[in-house]
Design a protein around this motif. Structure first.
Motif, short mmCIF file in Angstrom:
data_model
loop_
_atom_site.label_atom_id
_atom_site.label_comp_id
_atom_site.label_asym_id
_atom_site.label_seq_id
_atom_site.Cartn_x
_atom_site.Cartn_y
_atom_site.Cartn_z
N ALA A 86 0.84 -1.21 0.00
CA ALA A 86 0.00 0.00 0.00
C ALA A 86 0.87 1.26 0.00
N GLY A 87 0.46 2.24 -0.78
CA GLY A 87 1.21 3.48 -0.83
C GLY A 87 0.42 4.58 -1.50
N VAL A 88 0.87 5.80 -1.29
CA VAL A 88 0.24 6.97 -1.92
C VAL A 88 1.32 7.84 -2.55
N ILE A 89 0.99 8.55 -3.62
CA ILE A 89 1.96 9.41 -4.31
C ILE A 89 1.91 10.84 -3.76
N GLY A 90 0.75 11.27 -3.34
CA GLY A 90 0.58 12.67 -2.97
C GLY A 90 1.08 13.01 -1.59
N ASP A 101 -0.12 18.81 6.59
CA ASP A 101 -0.84 17.59 6.99
C ASP A 101 -0.80 16.52 5.89
N ASP A 102 -0.95 16.95 4.64
CA ASP A 102 -0.87 15.99 3.53
C ASP A 102 0.52 15.36 3.46
N TRP A 103 1.55 16.18 3.68
CA TRP A 103 2.92 15.68 3.64
C TRP A 103 3.11 14.63 4.75
N GLY A 104 2.60 14.96 5.92
CA GLY A 104 2.72 14.02 7.04
C GLY A 104 1.95 12.72 6.79
N GLN A 105 0.81 12.85 6.09
CA GLN A 105 0.00 11.66 5.79
C GLN A 105 0.76 10.70 4.86
N ALA A 106 1.51 11.25 3.91
CA ALA A 106 2.31 10.39 3.02
C ALA A 106 3.36 9.61 3.82
N ILE A 107 3.96 10.28 4.80
CA ILE A 107 4.93 9.60 5.66
C ILE A 107 4.22 8.54 6.50
N ASP A 108 3.03 8.88 6.99
CA ASP A 108 2.27 7.93 7.81
C ASP A 108 1.95 6.65 7.03
N VAL A 109 1.65 6.80 5.76
CA VAL A 109 1.27 5.62 4.95
C VAL A 109 2.52 4.92 4.42
#
Ligand SMILES: NC(=O)c1ccc[n+]([C@@H]2O[C@H](COP(=O)([O-])OP(=O)(O)OC[C@H]3O[C@@H](n4cnc5c(N)ncnc54)[C@H](OP(=O)(O)O)[C@@H]3O)[C@@H](O)[C@H]2O)c1
Length: 249
Positions: A86-90, A101-109
């Motif tokens: 599982a991963g995200v690009i954004g 927050d979006d940047w942190g979410q990418a690290i979280d995932v």
């Protein structure tokens, strides 16, 4: 073809793309496959198709990964392979413009999610005498791309997690390997194309490999050929690797 009859496999991010193709490939190799993603109906449908079992969950939450591993073990008594896919690009944005927050979410995932998977699977695999933990890595771990600071940093961290896992747990029979697939024709690649932000977004769609290729490579890494890549990253851009997996060049 690697025979995984009776082996128990958990694939994260299996609602579409590389994860869904991997779940199908593992099932074809004989494995009992658990599929996890946030989209419940997609993993339910896939589980019904391949005779597997579905969990909805968010890998960014440690408890969700613990639950998924616990449920697999409750049902089948073991876990032989974890595919941290599982991963995200954004967010696709310049360093100064990216939403915090979006940047942190990418690290979280992409980073913490991989840690959560390893942390949940390790005690089970150690107790049963071994297991395989695969990561779907990326060339972005090694080369910066405009607008991808979160993706590149998180994939670089996840690559180090594979190395750390190998360093800590190879002696316990844990096989840790990362697969870097190159560019793959999935929804993620479509988001990249639509962003128009960097050279990857400009690639002609025809250069992307189908998700079935990394799926077959992940199965292959679970066989004896995978042993020479413990603690390493295997690149599916490498023609030699493609031939060994049995893919058309
Ligand atoms: N496509 C490429 O060119 C390429 C190249 C190199 C590496 N990769 C890597 O390959 C992996 C799979 O990518 P893909 O191309 O197949 O992407 P995709 O088509 O966008 O699929 C991503 C999968 O991850 C799941 N996911 C995302 N966030 C999640 C979360 N927090 N918890 C659980 N599941 C989550 C999604 O399901 P839900 O939305 O239902 O949760 C979906 O099943 C990623 O790690 C990606 O970085 C892809």
């Amino acid at each position: 073809m690697v025979n995984l009859d009776g082996r128990v496999v958990l694939v994260t991010g299996a609602s579409r793309g590389i994860g869904a193709a991997s779940a199908r490939a593992f099932a074809k190799a004989g494995a009992l496959v658990g599929v996890m993603a946030r989209n419940r109906s997609a993993v339910d449908d896939l589980a019904a198709e391949i005779g597997g079992f579905a969990f909805s969950g968010d890998i960014a939450r440690a408890g969700d990964m613990e639950d998924a591993v616990a449920k697999v073990c409750h049902r089948f008594g073991r876990l032989d392979v974890l595919v941290n896919n599982a991963g995200v690009i954004g967010p696709i944005a310049g360093l100064a413009e990216a939403d915090v927050d979006d940047w942190g979410q990418a690290i979280d995932v992409n980073l913490k999610g991989v840690f959560h998977g390893m942390r949940a699977a390790l005690p089970v695999m150690r107790a049963q005498g071994g297991g395989t933990i695969l990561a779907v890595g990326s060339g972005a771990a090694h080369n910066p791309q405009q607008g991808w600071s979160a993706y590149c940093a998180s994939k670089a961290g996840a690559w180090m997690l594979t190395r750390a896992l190998d360093h800590e747990a190879r002696g316990d029979g844990i096989r840790a390997i990362s697969l870097s697939p190159g560019t793959v024709a999935t929804d993620m690649q479509d988001s990249i194309r639509r962003s128009g932000v960097n050279p990857v977004s400009q690639l002609d769609w025809s250069v992307h490999i189908p998700p079935e290729w990394p799926a077959r490579a992940l199965v292959w890494l679970c066989g004896p050929d995978g042993d020479e890549f413990l603690g390493a990253e295997v690149s599916l851009r490498d023609e030699t690797i493609r031939r060994r997996v049995g893919l058309a060049a």
